[in-house]
Design a protein around this motif. Sequence first.
Motif, short mmCIF file in Angstrom:
data_model
loop_
_atom_site.label_atom_id
_atom_site.label_comp_id
_atom_site.label_asym_id
_atom_site.label_seq_id
_atom_site.Cartn_x
_atom_site.Cartn_y
_atom_site.Cartn_z
N ASN A 17 23.41 20.32 43.24
CA ASN A 17 22.80 21.48 42.58
C ASN A 17 21.83 22.20 43.51
O ASN A 17 21.80 23.42 43.58
CB ASN A 17 22.03 21.03 41.32
CG ASN A 17 22.95 20.57 40.20
OD1 ASN A 17 24.14 20.84 40.23
ND2 ASN A 17 22.40 19.87 39.23
N ILE A 18 21.02 21.41 44.22
CA ILE A 18 20.01 21.98 45.13
C ILE A 18 20.68 22.70 46.29
O ILE A 18 20.33 23.82 46.65
CB ILE A 18 19.04 20.89 45.63
CG1 ILE A 18 18.18 20.36 44.47
CG2 ILE A 18 18.15 21.42 46.76
CD1 ILE A 18 17.42 19.09 44.79
N ALA A 19 21.68 22.02 46.90
CA ALA A 19 22.38 22.60 48.06
C ALA A 19 23.15 23.86 47.66
O ALA A 19 23.17 24.86 48.40
CB ALA A 19 23.31 21.57 48.68
N ALA A 20 23.80 23.83 46.48
CA ALA A 20 24.59 24.98 46.03
C ALA A 20 23.71 26.19 45.70
O ALA A 20 24.15 27.34 45.80
CB ALA A 20 25.44 24.60 44.81
N MET A 41 32.70 24.75 48.83
CA MET A 41 31.76 23.70 49.23
C MET A 41 31.49 23.68 50.73
O MET A 41 30.48 23.12 51.17
CB MET A 41 32.28 22.33 48.79
CG MET A 41 32.13 22.09 47.29
SD MET A 41 32.98 20.60 46.75
CE MET A 41 32.13 19.33 47.65
N GLN A 42 32.38 24.28 51.52
CA GLN A 42 32.17 24.30 52.97
C GLN A 42 30.90 25.04 53.37
O GLN A 42 30.33 24.81 54.42
CB GLN A 42 33.39 24.93 53.66
CG GLN A 42 34.58 23.98 53.72
CD GLN A 42 35.84 24.66 54.23
OE1 GLN A 42 35.82 25.83 54.58
NE2 GLN A 42 36.94 23.92 54.26
N LYS A 43 30.45 25.96 52.50
CA LYS A 43 29.25 26.76 52.80
C LYS A 43 27.98 26.08 52.32
O LYS A 43 26.88 26.57 52.56
CB LYS A 43 29.37 28.14 52.15
CG LYS A 43 30.58 28.93 52.62
CD LYS A 43 30.75 30.18 51.77
CE LYS A 43 32.05 30.90 52.12
NZ LYS A 43 32.33 32.01 51.21
N VAL A 44 28.13 24.97 51.59
CA VAL A 44 26.97 24.32 50.97
C VAL A 44 26.23 23.45 52.00
O VAL A 44 26.86 22.61 52.65
CB VAL A 44 27.42 23.47 49.76
CG1 VAL A 44 26.29 22.60 49.25
CG2 VAL A 44 27.92 24.36 48.65
N ASN A 71 15.16 29.62 47.26
CA ASN A 71 15.64 28.83 46.13
C ASN A 71 16.57 27.75 46.67
O ASN A 71 17.18 27.91 47.72
CB ASN A 71 16.40 29.70 45.13
CG ASN A 71 15.47 30.51 44.25
OD1 ASN A 71 14.55 29.97 43.64
ND2 ASN A 71 15.67 31.81 44.19
N GLY A 72 16.68 26.63 45.92
CA GLY A 72 17.53 25.53 46.40
C GLY A 72 17.01 24.95 47.69
O GLY A 72 15.80 25.04 47.98
N GLY A 73 17.89 24.39 48.50
CA GLY A 73 17.43 23.82 49.77
C GLY A 73 18.54 23.11 50.52
O GLY A 73 19.64 22.89 50.01
N VAL A 74 18.23 22.76 51.77
CA VAL A 74 19.14 21.97 52.61
C VAL A 74 18.91 20.49 52.26
O VAL A 74 17.77 20.03 52.21
CB VAL A 74 18.85 22.21 54.11
CG1 VAL A 74 19.76 21.36 54.98
CG2 VAL A 74 19.00 23.69 54.44
N VAL A 75 19.99 19.76 52.01
CA VAL A 75 19.89 18.38 51.53
C VAL A 75 20.51 17.41 52.53
O VAL A 75 21.62 17.63 53.01
CB VAL A 75 20.59 18.22 50.16
CG1 VAL A 75 20.44 16.80 49.63
CG2 VAL A 75 20.04 19.21 49.14
#
Length: 499
Positions: A242-245, A313-316, A261-265
């Motif tokens: 959820n955070i990465a997306a 998902m490749q961009k996440v 918003n969100g973040g790198v995980v």
Amino acid sequence: MNEVQRRLATAGREQAEASHREAPNNLEAEQALLGAILVNNDAFYRVSDFLKPVHLFEPLHRKIFEVAGDIIRMGKIAHPVTIKTFLPDDMKIGDMTVAQYMARLASEAVSIINAEDYGRAIYDLALRRSLITIGEDMVNIAYDAPLDMPPQNQIEDAERRLFELAETGRYDGGFQAFNDAVALAIDMAGQAFERDGHLSGISSGITSLDARMGGLQRSDLIVLAGRPGMGKTSLATNIAYNIAAAYEGEIQADGSTKAKNGGVVGFYSLEMSSEQLATRIISEQTEVSSSKIRRGDITEVDFEKLVACSQMMQKVPLYIDQTGGISIAQLSARARRLKRQRGLDVLVVDYIQLMTGSGKSSDNRVQEITQITTGLKALGKELNVPIIALSQLSRQVESREDKRPQLSDLRESGSIEQDADVVLFVFREEYYVKNLEPRDEHDPKYAEWEALFDKVKGTADVIIAKQRHGPTGTVKLAFQAEFTRFTDLADPSFTQYEH
């Protein structure tokens, strides 16, 4: 003298000269900058966000810069006349007093336009001096290595110091002025106001959980615990994705990118392989059962869903490390590297009991777990990111009639409970009720069991057993076992709080 002797003699001379070299500095640049500040105080604000007194080489220049900064921040005018009362009267610079020296700086001042360039030059030289110090320490320790410091430990220590230097420009730590801490707190409140959902921390993507925790707070150690089968890995995976997306970057003034918003995980999967973890996430996103994906029991429509999901998902920005039995020191070193190369906003560790301590192998597992949790807490503060660390629960839960977990159920609980800022328990009553199903459908108790099962089916409790920043309580979530997915319940009245 032959060629070899000549080279050795040259190398010896160079080494002798190097040992007596003066540390990199530029006193003229320092004088020019101070002069610009004394003539026009606006010059101070052009450099104050990155230049600190410690970065100046000459001790007197450090003192002038520090005093001038304090005066300017108070809204007053920093001028040779107002500054001299805060500096020692008896100090001499050649045949000049401090007051005369500052007057000379002001009279020979450069344009305010050049102030930032001079500030950058001074800052870069300060970094070079710090690099020299780290390099000298590395050489000296390598020559006279103590018995209790193997080379790997020295590499990790050097990497830590270099990371800190790269992140902040200094590596000495030390005290922070309280007004700086207050300014940071106000900045955090402002960012929370602007952020989606008005959260002070990073949104987990689960609204009811965020409402209780204010999101995942930076530098917090969040322990997520549960018995096998409760879905703790699923919840951690859901939150991580959820955070990465939701990641939305914002370019800063210095060219770096910060998460709006969100973040790198970063996800340390010590139990599952990266493919298994990816399968879970794909299943959750496409609503195609993970068991069907593994068996290949899917339709053409399902396959098209999987392909479309994988492209998205490749961009996440979700990075997985599947090294088993990793030590706390290795984990820390890799996390620092990830932050430098890709950025890092949240770290997930699945799970604590599969990690090893950094010291010598010990029979005392409790002591080793203490070292791991203390290391995780320190890493969270160093990187300024929340760390979600999963943990097992002891079997004593199974022997109780009430299977809801308590803090005392944490394995090696002393250190985990103590070091954690937040402790969350995942509890699915459905798991236990399902095992109580009477064998005979005509049994009078069957209807009673069925009613109870229907009530708890598809739900899960996230018990906030400890929280430094807020109340404890229970948040009820929906759980779709087929897709290993936790979501908010349609009816929010199920959420229970304790104050």
